[in-house]
Design a protein around this motif. Structure first.
Motif, PDB file in Angstrom:
ATOM      1  N   PRO A 103     -68.140 -61.263  51.573  1.00 42.10           N
ATOM      2  CA  PRO A 103     -68.157 -62.641  52.074  1.00 42.10           C
ATOM      3  C   PRO A 103     -68.386 -63.690  50.992  1.00 42.10           C
ATOM      4  N   ARG A 104     -68.822 -63.265  49.797  1.00 46.39           N
ATOM      5  CA  ARG A 104     -69.181 -64.226  48.752  1.00 46.39           C
ATOM      6  C   ARG A 104     -68.071 -64.434  47.724  1.00 46.39           C
ATOM      7  N   ARG A 105     -66.975 -63.686  47.852  1.00 44.74           N
ATOM      8  CA  ARG A 105     -65.898 -63.796  46.870  1.00 44.74           C
ATOM      9  C   ARG A 105     -64.625 -64.269  47.551  1.00 44.74           C
ATOM     10  N   SER A 106     -63.810 -64.995  46.833  1.00 42.22           N
ATOM     11  CA  SER A 106     -62.546 -65.465  47.386  1.00 42.22           C
ATOM     12  C   SER A 106     -61.649 -64.268  47.690  1.00 42.22           C
ATOM     13  N   VAL A 107     -60.758 -64.439  48.657  1.00 38.53           N
ATOM     14  CA  VAL A 107     -59.874 -63.332  49.019  1.00 38.53           C
ATOM     15  C   VAL A 107     -58.895 -63.036  47.880  1.00 38.53           C
ATOM     16  N   GLY A 108     -58.544 -64.069  47.126  1.00 39.64           N
ATOM     17  CA  GLY A 108     -57.654 -63.844  45.994  1.00 39.64           C
ATOM     18  C   GLY A 108     -58.279 -62.920  44.967  1.00 39.64           C
ATOM     19  N   ALA A 109     -59.570 -63.139  44.684  1.00 37.76           N
ATOM     20  CA  ALA A 109     -60.267 -62.283  43.721  1.00 37.76           C
ATOM     21  C   ALA A 109     -60.342 -60.849  44.219  1.00 37.76           C
ATOM     22  N   GLN A 110     -60.523 -60.687  45.525  1.00 41.38           N
ATOM     23  CA  GLN A 110     -60.634 -59.337  46.076  1.00 41.38           C
ATOM     24  C   GLN A 110     -59.283 -58.623  46.116  1.00 41.38           C
ATOM     25  N   ILE A 111     -58.226 -59.355  46.373  1.00 41.49           N
ATOM     26  CA  ILE A 111     -56.893 -58.756  46.313  1.00 41.49           C
ATOM     27  C   ILE A 111     -56.571 -58.329  44.887  1.00 41.49           C
ATOM     28  N   ALA A 112     -57.051 -59.125  43.924  1.00 42.91           N
ATOM     29  CA  ALA A 112     -56.762 -58.846  42.518  1.00 42.91           C
ATOM     30  C   ALA A 112     -57.564 -57.682  41.960  1.00 42.91           C
ATOM     31  N   ASP A 113     -58.589 -57.218  42.677  1.00 45.49           N
ATOM     32  CA  ASP A 113     -59.428 -56.136  42.154  1.00 45.49           C
ATOM     33  C   ASP A 113     -58.606 -54.898  41.800  1.00 45.49           C
ATOM     34  N   GLY A 114     -57.723 -54.491  42.713  1.00 47.66           N
ATOM     35  CA  GLY A 114     -56.916 -53.301  42.451  1.00 47.66           C
ATOM     36  C   GLY A 114     -56.004 -53.475  41.249  1.00 47.66           C
ATOM     37  N   LEU A 115     -55.479 -54.671  41.095  1.00 44.86           N
ATOM     38  CA  LEU A 115     -54.617 -54.955  39.942  1.00 44.86           C
ATOM     39  C   LEU A 115     -55.393 -54.816  38.630  1.00 44.86           C
ATOM     40  N   THR A 116     -56.640 -55.278  38.656  1.00 44.61           N
ATOM     41  CA  THR A 116     -57.476 -55.240  37.451  1.00 44.61           C
ATOM     42  C   THR A 116     -57.945 -53.825  37.148  1.00 44.61           C
ATOM     43  N   VAL A 117     -58.465 -53.139  38.166  1.00 43.27           N
ATOM     44  CA  VAL A 117     -59.028 -51.799  37.970  1.00 43.27           C
ATOM     45  C   VAL A 117     -57.964 -50.841  37.441  1.00 43.27           C
ATOM     46  N   HIS A 118     -56.764 -50.930  37.996  1.00 42.46           N
ATOM     47  CA  HIS A 118     -55.699 -50.006  37.604  1.00 42.46           C
ATOM     48  C   HIS A 118     -54.767 -50.588  36.539  1.00 42.46           C
ATOM     49  N   ARG A 119     -55.094 -51.778  36.032  1.00 39.36           N
ATOM     50  CA  ARG A 119     -54.350 -52.412  34.936  1.00 39.36           C
ATOM     51  C   ARG A 119     -52.849 -52.475  35.237  1.00 39.36           C
ATOM     52  N   LEU A 120     -52.557 -52.984  36.422  1.00 38.52           N
ATOM     53  CA  LEU A 120     -51.161 -53.039  36.862  1.00 38.52           C
ATOM     54  C   LEU A 120     -50.437 -54.282  36.381  1.00 38.52           C
ATOM     55  N   VAL A 121     -51.179 -55.339  36.097  1.00 43.95           N
ATOM     56  CA  VAL A 121     -50.568 -56.555  35.552  1.00 43.95           C
ATOM     57  C   VAL A 121     -51.485 -57.115  34.479  1.00 43.95           C
ATOM     58  N   ALA A 122     -50.922 -57.913  33.605  1.00 40.81           N
ATOM     59  CA  ALA A 122     -51.739 -58.608  32.606  1.00 40.81           C
ATOM     60  C   ALA A 122     -52.609 -59.652  33.314  1.00 40.81           C
ATOM     61  N   PRO A 123     -53.816 -59.907  32.821  1.00 41.82           N
ATOM     62  CA  PRO A 123     -54.701 -60.879  33.474  1.00 41.82           C
ATOM     63  C   PRO A 123     -54.035 -62.218  33.754  1.00 41.82           C
ATOM     64  N   LYS A 124     -53.166 -62.670  32.858  1.00 40.81           N
ATOM     65  CA  LYS A 124     -52.522 -63.964  33.054  1.00 40.81           C
ATOM     66  C   LYS A 124     -51.526 -63.956  34.213  1.00 40.81           C
ATOM     67  N   ASP A 125     -51.082 -62.757  34.623  1.00 36.86           N
ATOM     68  CA  ASP A 125     -50.093 -62.654  35.704  1.00 36.86           C
ATOM     69  C   ASP A 125     -50.720 -62.307  37.055  1.00 36.86           C
TER      70      ASP A 125
END
Length: 327
Positions: free
Chosen positions: A109-131
């Motif tokens: 509840p304390r994090r934006s939904v965008g940040a939570q959707i992006a978690d999988g992208l970050t953990v598995h390094r699926l896209v560059a941070p800028k993308d």
């Protein structure tokens, strides 16, 4: 849509828990899932149905290795999930995702939904941070939400919108296999239809293998190719959805359909009597016999195994009266 070769297989899968007195060694074993065998093919939607407490959710978690099995195994493309190293299992988790029943409880509840959707992208390094932001926007559009919603917190969404966010988060890692655990049970009927249609579209578009856990037979019939009927931790019937709905072979399946007259008006059977037995003290023999209108003395003696349904090789049924005429 066309389905492919088996992607996920359960072989002899069982899971028990200990209830009460665990520290003193006097806990009562509870058999949640017992000796499950079935497979999910690429692109296939499998509906798992049954009453609350029958083991559906436990089965879903076992398939994703969120719970370890007590016995048996789960194979993902022939890889035994229980024997994989932590690193290999972590890499494989990108391809296996879950959509939970309560989207609000599954979101921070304390994090934006965008940040939570992006978690999988970050953990598995699926896209560059800028993308990452562009990928999150694309995922929100894919579940029919405005990309600007990425900055919002979960409490700013309706229940249906939160479930769309949860689906977007599951899709972020580009999975091959998704387990949806009663994802529409907490939603209004009109919103349920929207989410089910969304899942059907996504499954077709992305070629997902989907396990859809539900007690709502209307929803399962609309979405799924194949049905698995569970009772007290066991599969009692499984087969193509049309065959199971048009000519149910197990008395429990007939009772479930009879309880939904608008879905299956031709089924005439007595309503279920009594409550689901305790998984800590299951009946001997056939686990359904204490509520079955067709039970015979033999049903108490041994557990019936899944066998081809009489006259229909596409289905399996676990019933000592398999092949006898039905009412």
């Amino acid at each position: 849509m066309t389905v492919g070769a088996p992607l996920v297989r359960a072989e002899g899968l069982s899971r028990s828990f200990t209830r009460g007195g665990r520290l003193l060694g006097r806990g009562v074993p509870l058999l949640a899932v017992q000796n499950i065998d079935f497979a999910i093919r690429r692109g296939e939607a499998v509906g798992v149905v049954g009453e609350s407490g029958c083991g559906k959710s436990t089965l879903g978690r076992l398939l994703l290795r969120l719970l370890p099995p007590s016995n048996g195994r789960v194979l993902f493309e022939d890889a035994d999930l229980a024997t994989l190293s932590h690193a290999k299992l972590r890499r494989l988790r990108r391809r296996m995702q879950m959509v939970f029943q309560d989207p609000y409880a599954s979101l921070d509840p304390r994090r934006s939904v965008g940040a939570q959707i992006a978690d999988g992208l970050t953990v598995h390094r699926l896209v560059a941070p800028k993308d990452a932001a562009d990928r999150v926007a694309a995922l929100l559009r894919q579940v029919q939400l405005d990309p600007s919603y990425a900055a919002r917190l979960p409490h700013q969404f309706s229940g249906g919108q939160r479930q769309r966010v949860a689906i977007a988060r599951a899709l972020a890692t580009q999975p091959d296999f998704v387990v949806a655990d009663e994802p529409v049970s907490a939603l209004d009927v009109s919103v349920q239809a929207q989410i089910v249609n969304l899942l059907a579209d996504l499954r077709s578009e992305l070629g997902l293998a989907l396990v859809f856990i539900s007690h709502d037979l209307h929803v399962v019939r609309h979405l799924c190719d194949r049905i698995v009927v569970m009772y007290l931790g066991r599969i009692v019937e499984q087969g193509p959805a049309r065959a199971v709905f048009d000519a149910p072979a197990h008395p429990y399946t007939r009772a479930l359909l009879a309880a939904t007259p608008s879905l299956h008006r031709r089924v005439r059977t007595a309503p279920l009597a009594g409550e689901l037995p305790s998984a800590s003290k299951p009946p001997s023999g056939c686990v359904f016999r204490t509520r079955c209108p067709d039970a015979r003395p033999r049903c108490a003696d041994a557990v019936p195994q899944l066998e081809p349904a009489s006259g229909d090789g596409t289905r399996q049924v676990a019933c000592w009266r398999n092949g006898e005429p039905t009412a």
